[in-house]
Design a protein around this motif. Sequence first.
Motif, PDB file in Angstrom:
ATOM      1  N   ASP A 117      35.770  51.854  37.898  1.00 53.64           N
ATOM      2  CA  ASP A 117      36.575  50.651  37.534  1.00 53.64           C
ATOM      3  C   ASP A 117      36.394  50.278  36.159  1.00 53.64           C
ATOM      4  O   ASP A 117      35.218  49.768  35.556  1.00 53.64           O
ATOM      5  N   CYS A 129      39.218  38.518  32.793  1.00 55.64           N
ATOM      6  CA  CYS A 129      39.118  40.166  32.674  1.00 55.64           C
ATOM      7  C   CYS A 129      39.244  40.563  31.217  1.00 55.64           C
ATOM      8  O   CYS A 129      39.665  41.649  30.789  1.00 55.64           O
ATOM      9  N   TYR A 191      45.515  50.444  37.383  1.00 50.76           N
ATOM     10  CA  TYR A 191      45.734  49.501  38.384  1.00 50.76           C
ATOM     11  C   TYR A 191      47.418  48.908  37.764  1.00 50.76           C
ATOM     12  O   TYR A 191      47.155  48.074  37.115  1.00 50.76           O
ATOM     13  N   PHE A 199      43.878  37.792  48.555  1.00 46.20           N
ATOM     14  CA  PHE A 199      43.023  38.756  49.185  1.00 46.20           C
ATOM     15  C   PHE A 199      41.987  39.549  48.488  1.00 46.20           C
ATOM     16  O   PHE A 199      41.146  40.311  49.166  1.00 46.20           O
ATOM     17  N   PHE A 203      35.817  40.291  47.604  1.00 48.76           N
ATOM     18  CA  PHE A 203      35.388  41.163  46.401  1.00 48.76           C
ATOM     19  C   PHE A 203      34.641  40.519  45.529  1.00 48.76           C
ATOM     20  O   PHE A 203      33.675  40.593  44.639  1.00 48.76           O
ATOM     21  N   ARG A 204      35.263  39.100  45.291  1.00 50.79           N
ATOM     22  CA  ARG A 204      34.584  38.368  44.199  1.00 50.79           C
ATOM     23  C   ARG A 204      33.374  37.790  44.366  1.00 50.79           C
ATOM     24  O   ARG A 204      32.507  37.678  43.625  1.00 50.79           O
ATOM     25  N   ARG A 216      43.622  33.992  37.399  1.00 58.48           N
ATOM     26  CA  ARG A 216      44.226  35.194  37.045  1.00 58.48           C
ATOM     27  C   ARG A 216      45.673  35.373  36.974  1.00 58.48           C
ATOM     28  O   ARG A 216      46.171  36.579  36.799  1.00 58.48           O
ATOM     29  N   LYS A 247      48.386  47.200  44.169  1.00 59.77           N
ATOM     30  CA  LYS A 247      47.098  46.723  44.802  1.00 59.77           C
ATOM     31  C   LYS A 247      47.355  45.252  44.994  1.00 59.77           C
ATOM     32  O   LYS A 247      48.035  44.536  43.939  1.00 59.77           O
ATOM     33  N   VAL A 272      42.527  46.324  49.974  1.00 60.56           N
ATOM     34  CA  VAL A 272      41.284  45.360  49.281  1.00 60.56           C
ATOM     35  C   VAL A 272      40.452  44.677  50.153  1.00 60.56           C
ATOM     36  O   VAL A 272      40.628  44.627  51.321  1.00 60.56           O
ATOM     37  N   TYR A 312      37.396  50.265  51.881  1.00 62.69           N
ATOM     38  CA  TYR A 312      36.042  50.217  52.427  1.00 62.69           C
ATOM     39  C   TYR A 312      35.829  50.633  53.705  1.00 62.69           C
ATOM     40  O   TYR A 312      34.758  50.815  54.115  1.00 62.69           O
TER      41      TYR A 312
END
Length: 323
Positions: A117, A129, A191, A199, A203-204, A216, A247, A272, A312
């Motif tokens: 990534d 980002c 991406y 969602f 992940f964060r 974001r 995504k 995700v 996952y």
Amino acid sequence: MFPVHRPRRLRKNPVIRRMVRETSLSVDDFIYPLFVVEGKGIKKEISSMPGCFQESIDEVVKNAKEAYSLGIPAVLLFGIPEHKDEVGSSAYDEHGVVQEAVKAIKDAIPELYVITDVCLCEYTSHGHCGIVEKGDVLNDPTLELLSKEAVSHAKAGADMVAPSDMMDGRVEAIRLALDEEGFSEVPIMSYAAKYASSFYGPFREAAESTPQFGDRRSYQMDPPNRREALKEVALDIEEGADIVMVKPALSYLDIISDVRESFDVPVAAYNVSGEYSLVKAAGRLGWIDEQRVMMEILTSIKRAGADLILTYHAKEAAKLLSK
Ligand code: PBG
């Protein structure tokens, strides 16, 4: 005799259902995401993502081996560095955590396809980002850092790079940088249609990449937009993307389907973290049949038109598919 048409005839038993089935899920479709941290002997479960871990390189290699032995062709690496700063310098450090993880995995399991990534949010102190100035995420100055990051991954031995930052023009910038450094054979999975989605919450926690201010929405796509996804994908293909990604996946099946219809490149979809967590949580409560819901979701992503699924659930699903 009424009725002439009886679709139930082709549903009568498992054999005929198997024969007329339109979509089949395969372990070949899966890409398994992994979170790498610095240190040794670390395997820390992510509380909102049961079954997923932050792992040091030694542990990540074991996990990658297990994935490979289950027939999963590829992993996607996310790095969580100890040192974060304004410009995300650990992201393009040749001894950074992802760079070292790539080397270790390719050494141990050369046939496993390693994708990285490419983004700065896990490496910046502000969690955005890109480069931040007066509260804005700057586009063009960020491209240079992303290109350096992608080249450093390729130098470490990554088979493919996957930019997830959503800066404009980054696919072209990365393509040119890779080519210049002798990596013209390393493909880019962009991406392309990445939405500003809630969602991504779990992940964060996993990647320790929550923005320290704002959100974001000035760079990731607005969830209500459908036509705009085709524009984003078209631009990325023009810029040299080899594979395009949608995504998240589950709330965006219409987008996957549109992209599949409109373009001839392989389409990936990212199932995700939040989609995973919902299934795990409801499964633990005994409210759903977790395994069947998982397989139905993955099948629906494939049916919508995805060739590749980042998930996952990859190891669990691979086990079920081999039965
Ligand atoms: C980093 C990145 C994110 C995800 C993949 N790459 C998070 C974000 O954009 O905030 C999300 C993955 C997931 O939720 O499983 N830019």
